[in-house]
Design a protein around this motif. Structure first.
Motif, PDB file in Angstrom:
ATOM      1  N   ARG A  56       0.806  -1.205   0.000  1.00  0.00           N
ATOM      2  CA  ARG A  56       0.000   0.000   0.000  1.00  0.00           C
ATOM      3  C   ARG A  56       0.844   1.263   0.000  1.00  0.00           C
ATOM      4  O   ARG A  56       0.439   2.292  -0.519  1.00  0.00           O
ATOM      5  N   PHE A  57       1.995   1.200   0.615  1.00  0.00           N
ATOM      6  CA  PHE A  57       2.760   2.435   0.787  1.00  0.00           C
ATOM      7  C   PHE A  57       4.040   2.490  -0.013  1.00  0.00           C
ATOM      8  O   PHE A  57       4.938   3.237   0.291  1.00  0.00           O
ATOM      9  N   VAL A 266      -9.542  -2.235  -7.456  1.00  0.00           N
ATOM     10  CA  VAL A 266      -9.638  -3.120  -6.296  1.00  0.00           C
ATOM     11  C   VAL A 266      -8.237  -3.519  -5.824  1.00  0.00           C
ATOM     12  O   VAL A 266      -7.920  -3.463  -4.638  1.00  0.00           O
ATOM     13  N   ILE A 269      -6.270   0.069  -4.683  1.00  0.00           N
ATOM     14  CA  ILE A 269      -6.809   0.911  -3.619  1.00  0.00           C
ATOM     15  C   ILE A 269      -7.403   0.090  -2.486  1.00  0.00           C
ATOM     16  O   ILE A 269      -7.140   0.346  -1.326  1.00  0.00           O
ATOM     17  N   VAL A 270      -8.211  -0.909  -2.815  1.00  0.00           N
ATOM     18  CA  VAL A 270      -8.875  -1.668  -1.756  1.00  0.00           C
ATOM     19  C   VAL A 270      -7.893  -2.631  -1.100  1.00  0.00           C
ATOM     20  O   VAL A 270      -7.769  -2.680   0.121  1.00  0.00           O
ATOM     21  N   LEU A 271      -7.181  -3.410  -1.935  1.00  0.00           N
ATOM     22  CA  LEU A 271      -6.291  -4.420  -1.370  1.00  0.00           C
ATOM     23  C   LEU A 271      -4.893  -3.888  -1.132  1.00  0.00           C
ATOM     24  O   LEU A 271      -4.101  -4.529  -0.451  1.00  0.00           O
ATOM     25  N   ARG A 273      -2.352  -3.609  -3.183  1.00  0.00           N
ATOM     26  CA  ARG A 273      -1.244  -4.322  -3.836  1.00  0.00           C
ATOM     27  C   ARG A 273      -0.743  -3.511  -5.020  1.00  0.00           C
ATOM     28  O   ARG A 273      -1.100  -3.763  -6.168  1.00  0.00           O
TER      29      ARG A 273
END
Lengths: 309, 416
Positions: A56-57, A266, A269-271, A273
């Motif tokens: 994510r980062f 998905v 943003i959501v997961l 990855r």
């Protein structure tokens, strides 16, 4: 320039040619710099991210082509590709035919043509998110206006956005609705470039309207049609906001409507990855360019040879 | 001529000096949050804080929840994000692991801050490997919101603490009227305010205490899920497709659904709605085999890359104080985490029976979460959607979900 005598060519003409070329580059420089900074740069950065397993980062270790191998095994993604292909197949032909019909009507200059043109353009000028929200409300299965009207008329009602069979068509319909206006406008400008005397000559020879359409309009409109088709295909392939707003993550129709870019959302943003999502995005760009570039290249060369504008 | 000129120049220089001197001393903190309903309370807290600290200004940055984490994550990475921001359970793990949060235990010790004022489970939520990353702000629980008019029309007594699942089903049966398009209860696919509660009420669990095993394949957990699918199958709730088309809150507020499990955060928006406030109230959740309610709470965190750590800490410490909690309690938008202000919240917001939400905190279950919660939440959505629509049985969906969730948990990097 072509009438300049041979003797002068090596001198003045060459310098002028060079100066023209430099001016040319100067003219396109701002656009190219912008493209490089805002498109090429990020695209290359994404390609670089796709070779790692960033989360994510942003941090991640090098994994080479592992993400790309994983793409091939991603069942959800394959289904999304099929959904996107179906979506393009539904949206593009319909919007081209409808756009052409509208363009022909607009071209005949009825009274109030400016009003019609404006009305047709409105959907495209509305923010996509706003259109999606309004259509979501109109297409609501229980309380939506469409079902309300159909119910009053005694016609069958459907669950447009939550039925897996119906939802892809509902979304394609909304996408077509928003694309028809600009398509018609582009085609109308193409129609205007066809010299009127062709039609007059054809009419004198006794050609019917249909024959005129087939033998004059369509062939001469071909470059514009091609352009409209390419743009519409690209837009349809990139559908995301309609799916995000009209179809949610727990919607039973998601499996049959989620597009490639929705999967990318998905994953990214959501997961969280980022590496995998970057691979998806890079592959998508490569695929789209791979399909369109040969077509564009072949067509532009043909146009150049025929001398059409 | 010359003295006049010098005189004017002097005045000009003095004025410039006066204008810039406070400006160079003033510090501006950026404070990010996501709930527009809570902005008035936040503004009052900021006003009080600024009175006590005249050289610190605080500016609010409101981003809707759907975009909040995307925006924060991107900005925090390169240090261009807000200085102080709201943090929640699902995200504390990944943000702390990525080094985006300033550890606060040093300051807490130096200032002698007493964390026992907050619920212990909430302090634990924001403490990882002995380091505290956020100061608790508020707590939320889940209640049974019900439509008094529909209950009156059906001649039923309002829900209370004696209710259990059987009683709830009876009431839903009596309240459902398909002719008029009214259902007794809504059974949406939501975790925190829905099936997580019934899972724990059945004696099941979502995540094992050590965070390594999924509880979804357990019989008790499945019973907690079946509670909802049975309601849909019996026609006492709108179908899953209907609840996706129209949000359950909309159905509830339009009088189409008589009962709804929802959070304490709905208190203020409902109380401010003149048409609805008289028609609606809240009661404790019915018990299953056991009594359980999911509780959660937000915290205030400081960005690791802030260039004003001292001022940011002063602000966060203030936000966690009794004074700030009293402002929040009186406003009513959220129940402060500062335990002793709960009564103030109940008294200051007499529209609904908020005491039932406060009582639920005893023995509440903290929202199950882990560093990769985002991943298995997405798995829950995918698998349980098929159970809610009836495409597969609940047992099958839960078994598949547990399998994939265990795989995700095995890969998690962050131990508590």
């Amino acid at each position: 320039m072509s009438t300049a005598p041979e003797a002068r060519r090596s001198g003045v003409a060459l310098r002028r040619g060079l100066r023209d070329a430099l001016w040319g580059y100067a003219m396109i420089a701002p656009l190219c710099l912008g493209l490089a900074a805002l498109y090429l740069g990020p695209a290359l950065a994404a390609a670089a991210t796709s070779l790692g397993d960033a989360g994510r980062f942003g941090e991640g270790v090098w994994v080479g082509l592992a993400n790309y191998r994983a793409l091939l095994a991603d069942v959800e993604l394959l289904r999304a590709i099929a959904n996107t292909a179906r979506f393009v197949a539904l949206t593009v032909p319909v919007s081209l035919v409808w756009g052409l019909a509208t363009a022909l009507l607009l071209h005949s200059r009825p009274r109030g043509v400016a009003v019609y043109r404006a009305l047709y353009l409105l959907p495209a000028l509305t923010m996509p998110a706003a259109s999606a929200l309004i259509w979501r409300w109109l297409l609501n299965g229980d309380y939506g206006l469409l079902n309300g009207v159909l119910g009053v008329l005694g016609l069958p009602t459907l669950r447009y956005l939550t039925d897996a069979e119906v939802a892809p068509y509902a979304i394609a319909a909304v996408a077509t609705w928003s694309i028809v206006g600009p398509t018609a406008l582009v085609l109308e400008s193409g129609l205007r470039r066809i010299p009127r005397h062709y039609y007059e000559a054809a009419r004198l020879d006794g050609a019917s309207a249909l024959a005129r359409l087939r033998h004059i309009t369509l062939p001469l409109l071909a470059p514009t049609l091609f352009f409209a088709a390419v743009v519409t295909t690209l837009l349809a392939a990139q559908t995301f906001d309609l799916v995000l707003i009209m179809v949610g993550p727990t919607n039973p129709a998601l499996a049959s409507t989620q597009t490639v870019l929705y999967r990318l959302y998905v994953e990214a943003i959501v997961l969280g990855r980022s590496g995998y999502a970057a691979a998806m995005g890079t592959a998508f760009i490569a695929m789209t360019m791979g399909l369109l570039a040969p077509l564009l290249w072949r067509y532009s060369r043909r146009e150049f040879q025929h001398g059409h504008e | 001529m010359a003295p006049r000129l010098i005189g004017w120049l002097l005045i000009a220089w003095l004025l410039c000096g006066c204008a810039s001197a406070p400006a160079t001393l003033a510090v501006t903190l950026r404070y990010a949050l996501w709930d527009v309903n809570q902005v008035p309370a936040a503004e009052q807290q900021i006003a009080a804080f600024q009175r006590a600290h005249p050289h610190i200004r605080v500016s609010i940055e409101l981003t809707p929840y759907e975009q909040y984490w995307t925006k924060l994550g991107t900005a925090a990475r390169d240090g261009s994000g807000p200085d102080v921001f709201w943090m929640n359970g699902p995200n504390i793990g990944s943000y702390a692991a990525a080094g985006l949060l300033l550890p606060l235990e040093g300051w807490i010790a130096a200032d002698g801050l007493d964390l026992s004022a907050y619920p212990a489970w909430l302090v634990d939520l924001y403490t990882l490997r002995g380091r505290t990353y956020a100061i608790p702000r508020d707590v939320d629980t889940i209640g049974l919101w019900y439509n008094k008019e529909l209950f009156d029309a059906a001649g039923l007594a309002y829900p209370d603490a004696t209710w259990d699942w059987a009683r709830l089903r009876e009431a839903a049966q009596a309240l459902t009227d398909h002719e008029r398009g009214v259902w007794g209860i809504a059974a949406p696919l939501v975790s925190q305010s829905g099936y997580y509660n019934t899972i724990y009420q059945s004696g099941g669990f979502v995540l094992s205490p050590d965070g390594t095993t999924s509880g979804f394949d357990r019989e008790e957990t499945i019973a907690g899920l079946r509670f909802w699918t049975d309601l849909i199958d019996a026609g006492l709730s709108p179908s899953h497709a209907q609840l996706v088309d129209t949000p359950p809150q909309t159905l509830f507020q339009s009088g189409k659904v008589a009962m709804l499990y929802d959070g304490s955060w709905q208190q203020r928006p409902l109380a401010q709605n003149e048409q609805i406030r008289a028609m609606v109230d809240v009661a404790p959740l019915p018990r299953g085999r056991e009594r359980a309610v999911i509780a959660h709470g937000l915290g205030h965190a400081i960005a690791a890359r802030t260039d004003r750590p001292e001022e940011a800490w002063a602000f966060v410490r203030y936000l966690g104080s009794r004074e700030a909690a009293e402002i929040l309690a009186r406003d009513g938008a959220a129940l402060p985490a500062y335990g002793e202000t709960a009564d103030l919240w109940v008294e200051a917001n007499p529209t609904f029976n908020l005491q039932s939400l406060v009582d639920a905190l005893d023995g509440a279950v903290p929202l199950p979460t882990s560093a990769d919660a985002a991943v298995w939440w997405e798995l829950e959505r995918t698998h349980l959607t098929r159970a809610w629509t009836g495409e597969v049985s609940v047992e099958e969906a839960a078994a598949l979900l547990a399998q994939e969730m265990n795989r995700v948990l095995a890969w998690e990097v962050l131990p508590r």
